[in-house]
Design an enzyme around this catalytic site. Sequence first.
Site, short mmCIF file in Angstrom:
data_model
loop_
_atom_site.label_atom_id
_atom_site.label_comp_id
_atom_site.label_asym_id
_atom_site.label_seq_id
_atom_site.Cartn_x
_atom_site.Cartn_y
_atom_site.Cartn_z
N LYS A 291 -7.08 1.26 -3.54
CA LYS A 291 -6.69 0.73 -2.24
C LYS A 291 -6.81 1.80 -1.15
O LYS A 291 -7.32 1.54 -0.05
CB LYS A 291 -5.26 0.20 -2.32
CG LYS A 291 -4.63 -0.16 -0.98
CD LYS A 291 -5.37 -1.26 -0.25
CE LYS A 291 -4.59 -1.66 1.01
NZ LYS A 291 -5.33 -2.63 1.83
N THR B 261 0.86 -1.18 0.00
CA THR B 261 0.00 0.00 0.00
C THR B 261 0.90 1.23 0.00
O THR B 261 1.53 1.54 1.01
CB THR B 261 -0.92 0.01 1.23
OG1 THR B 261 -1.72 -1.17 1.22
CG2 THR B 261 -1.83 1.23 1.21
N LYS C 162 -0.74 6.09 8.22
CA LYS C 162 0.01 6.30 6.98
C LYS C 162 -0.91 6.33 5.77
O LYS C 162 -0.80 7.17 4.88
CB LYS C 162 1.06 5.21 6.85
CG LYS C 162 1.91 5.26 5.59
CD LYS C 162 1.43 4.31 4.50
CE LYS C 162 1.58 2.86 4.89
NZ LYS C 162 1.18 1.94 3.78
#
Length: 289
Positions: A167, A91, A236
């Site tokens: 995502k 990711t 994040k």
Amino acid sequence: MDVGFIGLGRMGRGMVASLLRDGHKVRVWNRSAGAAEGLDGATVVESAAEAFRGEAAITMLADDAALRSVIVEGGLLDGAERPGLHLSMSTISVALSRDLAAIHARAGVPYIAAPVFGRPNVAEAGELNIVCAGPDEAVARAAPLLDAMGAKTWPFGPEAPRANAVKLAGNFMLISAIEAMGEACAFAEGHGVPGADLLDLLTNTLFASPVYKGYGASIAANRYEPPGFNLKLGAKDVRLALQAAEAVGVPMPFASVLRDGLIEAMAHGDADKDLAALAKVSARRSGRG
């Protein structure tokens, strides 16, 4: 297929196990020694360059910095032996994905972005949902690997950054669900209703989906360790979503709310706990945490 795999965190280990179970030949490398212990059948190599070759290379690293350090700064695309394709399953930011696609194109190595939805146990079972974008021919060649690791591959066209945008959008929605459950529990408990009872009702009726049921059960039980996906990684991902949104002029006001809540959670020592620990922020703010 002859595959190199870089990155043996909890997700990576499960993905390698699925590849091995499906009969693929897998060489593995991780920055920290000992990560490959227990992966019977995998060949441990001494450098990332030894893994980044063969019919395909797969990377599953923690973040932009790790992926850039290994692939770009490590000069893997400059080597004499390079893989037939690179599946980047981390990711990462949309911006880095775009950069990597361009760098790979110049090097003549097909680049596929293939981030995943699922926890480590899902990875080990080979049941991930894989979001995939890249050149059609390369995606077709990667199909046996994708099928080994995932229950379904969801294609999003030839431009790799699209998969990373999908995502990040999905993780934004997932974290929003946790925030909603945390606030709803704090609200209900303010009126004398146990949060666990509220979640039992709602996650078995209106919100009977894997995200609500799974994270709801953790919140109801105050069970945040061991983490399936830790809170600092969620922070994040929200930061990356906000950066990508700003780049295309899309306001995401609730993502900013999530960012602040995640920062508060980390400030209270919950960075390495499960992402469900975000619900503790609402409880603490209400005086019940």
